[in-house]
Scaffold this active site. Structure first.
Site, PDB file in Angstrom:
ATOM      1  N   THR A 175     -26.027  11.300  31.389  1.00 12.91           N
ATOM      2  CA  THR A 175     -27.135  10.231  31.594  1.00 12.91           C
ATOM      3  C   THR A 175     -26.646   8.899  31.921  1.00 12.91           C
ATOM      4  OG1 THR A 175     -28.194  11.512  29.850  1.00 12.91           O
ATOM      5  CG2 THR A 175     -29.125   9.349  30.126  1.00 12.91           C
ATOM      6  N   LEU A 228     -33.280  11.489  36.807  1.00 11.98           N
ATOM      7  CA  LEU A 228     -33.259   9.977  36.613  1.00 11.98           C
ATOM      8  C   LEU A 228     -33.528   9.212  37.766  1.00 11.98           C
ATOM      9  CD1 LEU A 228     -30.376   9.732  33.877  1.00 11.98           C
ATOM     10  CD2 LEU A 228     -32.681   8.436  33.717  1.00 11.98           C
ATOM     11  N   PHE A 278     -27.126  17.314  36.649  1.00 12.54           N
ATOM     12  CA  PHE A 278     -28.472  17.583  36.540  1.00 12.54           C
ATOM     13  C   PHE A 278     -29.259  16.397  36.403  1.00 12.54           C
ATOM     14  CE2 PHE A 278     -28.217  17.935  31.865  1.00 12.54           C
ATOM     15  CZ  PHE A 278     -29.614  17.787  31.303  1.00 12.54           C
ATOM     16  N   LYS A 279     -28.705  15.486  35.448  1.00 14.06           N
ATOM     17  CA  LYS A 279     -29.289  14.271  35.170  1.00 14.06           C
ATOM     18  C   LYS A 279     -29.786  13.420  36.411  1.00 14.06           C
ATOM     19  CE  LYS A 279     -28.660  14.657  30.685  1.00 14.06           C
ATOM     20  NZ  LYS A 279     -27.545  14.185  29.823  1.00 14.06           N
ATOM     21  N   ASP A 280     -29.172  13.298  37.500  1.00 21.41           N
ATOM     22  CA  ASP A 280     -29.538  12.884  38.709  1.00 21.41           C
ATOM     23  C   ASP A 280     -30.879  13.230  39.068  1.00 21.41           C
ATOM     24  OD1 ASP A 280     -27.062  11.304  39.251  1.00 21.41           O
ATOM     25  OD2 ASP A 280     -25.966  13.169  39.958  1.00 21.41           O
TER      26      ASP A 280
END
Length: 484
Positions: free
Chosen positions: A145, A117, A112-114
């Site tokens: 991350t 970020l 989900f960090k994509d």
């Protein structure tokens, strides 16, 4: 739109200031001075749009057009999501027995960090190009991350990225996603410590304000406001996909189950709630249960040690974004927030004031999930749906199964799924299941890797400062050699 520190001792800044700062100078976190209130008609209009369109609508409320004109903002967000594997970017899987899994992992690094970020990196580069500036970004990671940050800025001429990863404490795939990117602007340290310990040298470097200014440093960890902003879209999208109808009075509630480590997704949910989204939040954690203890008993205190679990990206003792939640629930009272957080930093232990604890336990339900429950949940979900959950998603789904088995009426529920099971073959095997690994992940095994060790006994802060100074010298050297 202006942003203020949760601790109330720093000047207010605009979105660009909050994006480039990470922590406020007084040690607090930036929050919008005022939260826009969304009426029923706005929610109705938003309910039919795509996930990228939701991100655009939300961002336009918090980023003034004088900083990023709306057409530019739309273009940046479209480009940020251009490499996602699913046409919807975020997809809701409707499974048996009322189980709704919101898949946040269709980006390049399968986590989900994509989502946040890749947007944050586009915003950064927009301002850097405009101001003709260069920055060095320092990121500490518990697993996902780092790779998402690397993916979002690798090859960028105006950004150097330094990542500190906890050697041997994230999965092999997570580590390879970071150490096999051999770009000139990517620098990876493998730290002999956990994710809380590797944050110490980062905090020490950022505490030296003159050094930060001299070397144009910033952090992109989950404390950065731009990431929380994009994560708010998860909650709106979950609500719109799961709410039965928006013509009911009052609007029907939806329960959103958030597996949490540093509480960034949870803070995003609280903000969405405060803006008028009728969600009930459930926070689900692993054995490292500081958030659960805080909700249940007002006990915001460190355990003796971080315990490694199958949901390794959530093996965190210091959930930084709880500071934002305390500030929101105390009615933006920066004095209460500052007193709490300074005591926590000093002693590692705080008992929440009665009124604040009461507001927290009304606003959110919590649960702590063991490794055994994680593997059981993964097994059950496969058995019932032929659907593989990652261990972090299983932390959320475990709560759903517990509620469903009680057969009591409940609102529709959406479980946030932060990562693909493909990143966690060890956990899939522990659940007695067969991993399904995409070709691009298998290919990582055969790539050259590069990583500088930070060993126990080394001076980690000195090593980090040394690399930052080297990068600045190299840049100045290139600048001097550049033809006139």
């Amino acid at each position: 739109m202006w942003y203020v520190s949760t601790r109330g001792m720093a000047p207010r800044v605009d979105f660009e200031g909050a994006l480039f700062s990470g922590y406020a100078p007084d040690g607090g976190l930036y929050m919008p001075e005022e939260l826009p209130q969304l009426d029923r008609e706005t929610l109705r209009q938003w309910s039919v749009v795509s996930y990228p369109s939701l991100v655009k609508e939300l961002c336009s409320l918090f980023i003034g057009p004088e900083l990023i004109p709306r057409d530019d903002l739309n273009d940046l967000i479209d480009r940020a999501f251009s490499r996602f594997r699913h046409k919807e970017v975020v997809h809701l899987s409707r499974l048996r027995n009322g189980l709704n899994v919101l898949e946040l992992w269709h980006g390049v690094t399968y986590a989900f960090k994509d989502l946040s970020l890749c947007c944050a990196a586009r915003f950064l580069q927009y301002f850097l190009e405009k101001r003709k500036k260069h920055i060095t970004v320092v990121v500490g990671t518990s697993g996902d991350t780092g790779s998402a940050a690397i993916e979002s800025v690798q090859g960028a001429e105006n950004v150097d990225l330094i990542v500190l990863l906890p050697k041997g404490r994230c999965t092999k795939i997570q580590e390879l996603q970071m150490t096999t990117v051999l770009r000139e602007n990517v620098h990876v340290f493998g730290v002999e410590g956990n994710s809380d310990e590797l944050d110490e040298p980062i905090k020490a470097v950022f505490a030296d304000v003159a050094f930060v200014k001299e070397h144009n440093l910033m952090s992109l960890n989950s404390i950065n406001w731009s990431r929380v902003l994009v994560q708010m879209a998860h909650h709106f999208f979950a609500y719109f996909r799961c709410a039965p109808a928006l013509d009911l009075h009052p609007l029907p509630p939806v329960e959103v189950v958030v597996p949490s480590g540093a509480a960034g997704n949870l803070a995003a949910g609280f903000i969405a709630q405060k803006m008028g989204l009728p969600i009930h939040l459930v926070v689900a954690v692993n054995y490292n249960d500081i958030i659960h203890r805080t909700v249940q008993r007002g006990d915001f205190s460190l355990s003796e040690a971080v315990k490694p679990t199958l949901a390794s990206a959530m093996d965190i003792q210091v959930p930084y974004n709880m500071e934002r939640i305390f500030w929101l629930l105390s009615g933006s009272d920066s004095q209460v927030t500052r007193t709490l957080m300074e005591q926590f930093e000093r002693t590692g232990s705080v008992s929440l004031p009665k009124e604040l604890h009461s507001k927290l336990s009304e606003a959110v339900t919590s649960q702590s999930v063991s490794d055994e429950a994680i593997t059981q949940t993964m097994g059950r979900c496969w058995e019932e749906n032929q659907y593989l959950l990652c261990p972090h998603s299983a932390v959320a789904v475990s709560y759903h199964y517990q509620q469903a088995d009680r057969r009591q009426p409940s609102p529709p529920r959406s479980c946030l799924a932060p990562a693909s099971a493909a990143k966690f073959p060890e956990a899939v095997l522990a659940a007695g299941l067969t991993p399904e690994t995409p070709a691009e992940i298998l290919a990582l095994e055969h790539k050259e890797a590069r990583c500088t060790p930070m060993r126990k006994g080394d001076d980690w802060t000195r090593m980090l400062r040394g690399l930052i100074e080297d990068l600045s010298r190299q840049r100045q050297g290139r600048f001097r050699k550049a033809p006139a």
